[in-house]
Design a protein around this motif. Structure first.
Motif, PDB file in Angstrom:
ATOM      1  N   GLY A  89       0.800  -1.233   0.000  1.00 58.19           N
ATOM      2  CA  GLY A  89       0.000   0.000   0.000  1.00 58.19           C
ATOM      3  C   GLY A  89       0.821   1.265   0.000  1.00 58.19           C
ATOM      4  N   LEU A 114      -2.685  -2.981   0.632  1.00 58.17           N
ATOM      5  CA  LEU A 114      -4.013  -2.680   0.085  1.00 58.17           C
ATOM      6  C   LEU A 114      -4.823  -3.970   0.065  1.00 58.17           C
ATOM      7  CD1 LEU A 114      -3.077  -0.470  -2.993  1.00 58.17           C
ATOM      8  CD2 LEU A 114      -4.272   0.296  -0.955  1.00 58.17           C
ATOM      9  N   HIS A 172      -8.886  -5.359  -1.109  1.00 60.17           N
ATOM     10  CA  HIS A 172     -10.136  -4.990  -1.778  1.00 60.17           C
ATOM     11  C   HIS A 172     -11.280  -5.786  -1.145  1.00 60.17           C
ATOM     12  CE1 HIS A 172     -12.452  -4.587  -5.828  1.00 60.17           C
ATOM     13  NE2 HIS A 172     -12.812  -3.685  -4.953  1.00 60.17           N
ATOM     14  N   TRP A 201     -11.552  -0.291  -1.875  1.00 62.75           N
ATOM     15  CA  TRP A 201     -10.169  -0.582  -1.515  1.00 62.75           C
ATOM     16  C   TRP A 201      -9.900   0.010  -0.150  1.00 62.75           C
ATOM     17  CZ3 TRP A 201      -6.742  -3.593  -4.121  1.00 62.75           C
ATOM     18  CH2 TRP A 201      -7.063  -3.952  -5.424  1.00 62.75           C
ATOM     19  N   LYS A 254      -6.775   0.302   3.234  1.00 66.56           N
ATOM     20  CA  LYS A 254      -5.391   0.073   3.648  1.00 66.56           C
ATOM     21  C   LYS A 254      -5.394  -0.701   4.966  1.00 66.56           C
ATOM     22  CE  LYS A 254      -3.167   4.105   1.655  1.00 66.56           C
ATOM     23  NZ  LYS A 254      -2.849   5.498   1.983  1.00 66.56           N
ATOM     24  N   LYS A 277      -9.542   3.901   5.159  1.00 72.22           N
ATOM     25  CA  LYS A 277      -9.993   4.030   3.779  1.00 72.22           C
ATOM     26  C   LYS A 277      -8.765   4.250   2.885  1.00 72.22           C
ATOM     27  CE  LYS A 277     -14.339   6.002   5.240  1.00 72.22           C
ATOM     28  NZ  LYS A 277     -15.165   7.193   5.384  1.00 72.22           N
ATOM     29  N   ALA A 278      -8.873   3.888   1.634  1.00 68.89           N
ATOM     30  CA  ALA A 278      -7.715   3.933   0.739  1.00 68.89           C
ATOM     31  C   ALA A 278      -7.163   5.344   0.560  1.00 68.89           C
ATOM     32  CB  ALA A 278      -8.082   3.347  -0.614  1.00 68.89           C
ATOM     33  N   ASN A 279      -8.033   6.334   0.655  1.00 71.61           N
ATOM     34  CA  ASN A 279      -7.578   7.708   0.430  1.00 71.61           C
ATOM     35  C   ASN A 279      -7.126   8.409   1.710  1.00 71.61           C
ATOM     36  OD1 ASN A 279     -10.039   7.943   1.584  1.00 71.61           O
ATOM     37  ND2 ASN A 279     -10.896   9.372   0.072  1.00 71.61           N
TER      38      ASN A 279
END
Lengths: 195, 88
Positions: free
Chosen positions: B23, B56, B58, B66, B68, B83-85
């Protein structure tokens, strides 16, 4: 032309499994739910539209995770962030949905013919799901929906009633027969009635 | 089996997730000339640490987002998810 439902060829009415010596009320009831309007609604990330301003069949889209908003005919399932599955017996509301959700903010997809729906009723329905699904069912209650897997098949579970347990399972139509066999196999020890 | 706390759906089984790799890898900037070596490093070279690793995942059979995950590669203990962002 009459549309064929996903389980038309395999769902036969009758009593199956270890139903002898058990009372009818203790058996699991399995039915195929068909002729529903199923619509996926996705709000684009760039969209600024407030969800409070939009009502479908008197229901708002909830941004609360796993929550189902419902009335007698329609259920709106949260299936992910900015992602909902709208299930309704009123097919005519598709027109309203397309009007209310503008193309610039939402992707609306009619999935009515691309899902198989199996409904389980009875106190042992949860035990059946526990056999194939890793979700902790102690946490599930009425009007909660989850996406998960059942013996490797991706499913959406919608808890309609939690007293006299009533659960709907949604799967891709192409996995419908496979899911049906998995579910009915798991039901054998409890005995089940196909209706 | 791992239990991963999805920031959207809550605690779920690893069966619902698909592993998505390291990630921390950053893609070279878009619309910029990238030297072959830098591209090769981005595409192929990965660390294989023993201990804490940001990955990462999914939630492919759940909310399809997606996320982390900070996981210990030796003990499989999961410390944090986000969250991925978001930064973990």
């Amino acid at each position: 032309m009459t549309p064929l439902s996903a389980l038309e060829n395999i769902h036969k009415k009758g009593l199956f499994g270890e139903h002898e010596s058990k009372e009818q009320k203790d058996l699991i009831k399995i039915s195929e739910i068909k002729n529903l309007l199923i619509v996926q609604v996705v709000q684009y990330k760039k969209s600024n539209v407030s969800l409070k301003d939009i009502k479908i069949d008197g229901l708002n889209l909830s941004s609360e995770a796993l929550k189902v908003t419902s009335n007698k005919d329609t259920r709106i399932l949260w299936t992910g962030p900015n992602n909902w599955l709208l299930v309704s017996e009123k097919k005519e509301i598709l027109k309203n949905i397309k009007n209310d959700f503008k193309d610039s903010d939402f992707a609306v997809t009619d999935l009515s013919h691309s899902r198989a729906i199996i409904q389980l009723e009875g106190k042992n329905s949860i035990e059946v799901l526990k056999k194939g699904c890793p979700f902790n069912f102690n946490e599930i209650e009425k009007n909660v929906c989850i996406n998960s897997v059942f013996n490797g098949i991706t499913i959406t579970i919608d808890m309609i009633e939690d007293n006299s347990i009533k659960i709907r399972l949604f799967a891709l139509r192409s996995f419908g027969e496979s899911l049906y066999h998995s579910v009915t196999d798991a039901c054998l020890e409890f005995g089940y009635k196909n209706i | 089996m791992l239990h991963i706390k999805c920031p959207h759906c809550g605690l779920r089984s690893q069966n619902e997730f698909s592993y998505g790799g390291d990630g921390t890898v950053k893609r070279p900037e878009l619309n910029k000339e990238v030297p072959d070596k830098e591209w090769d490093t981005f595409v192929y070279l990965r660390k294989s640490p023993r201990g804490k690793h940001i990955e990462l995942w999914h939630h492919i059979s759940g909310c399809r987002q997606w996320i982390k995950v900070e996981r210990d590669t030796a003990t499989h203990e999961i410390f944090k998810t986000s969250k991925a962002n978001e930064d973990i």
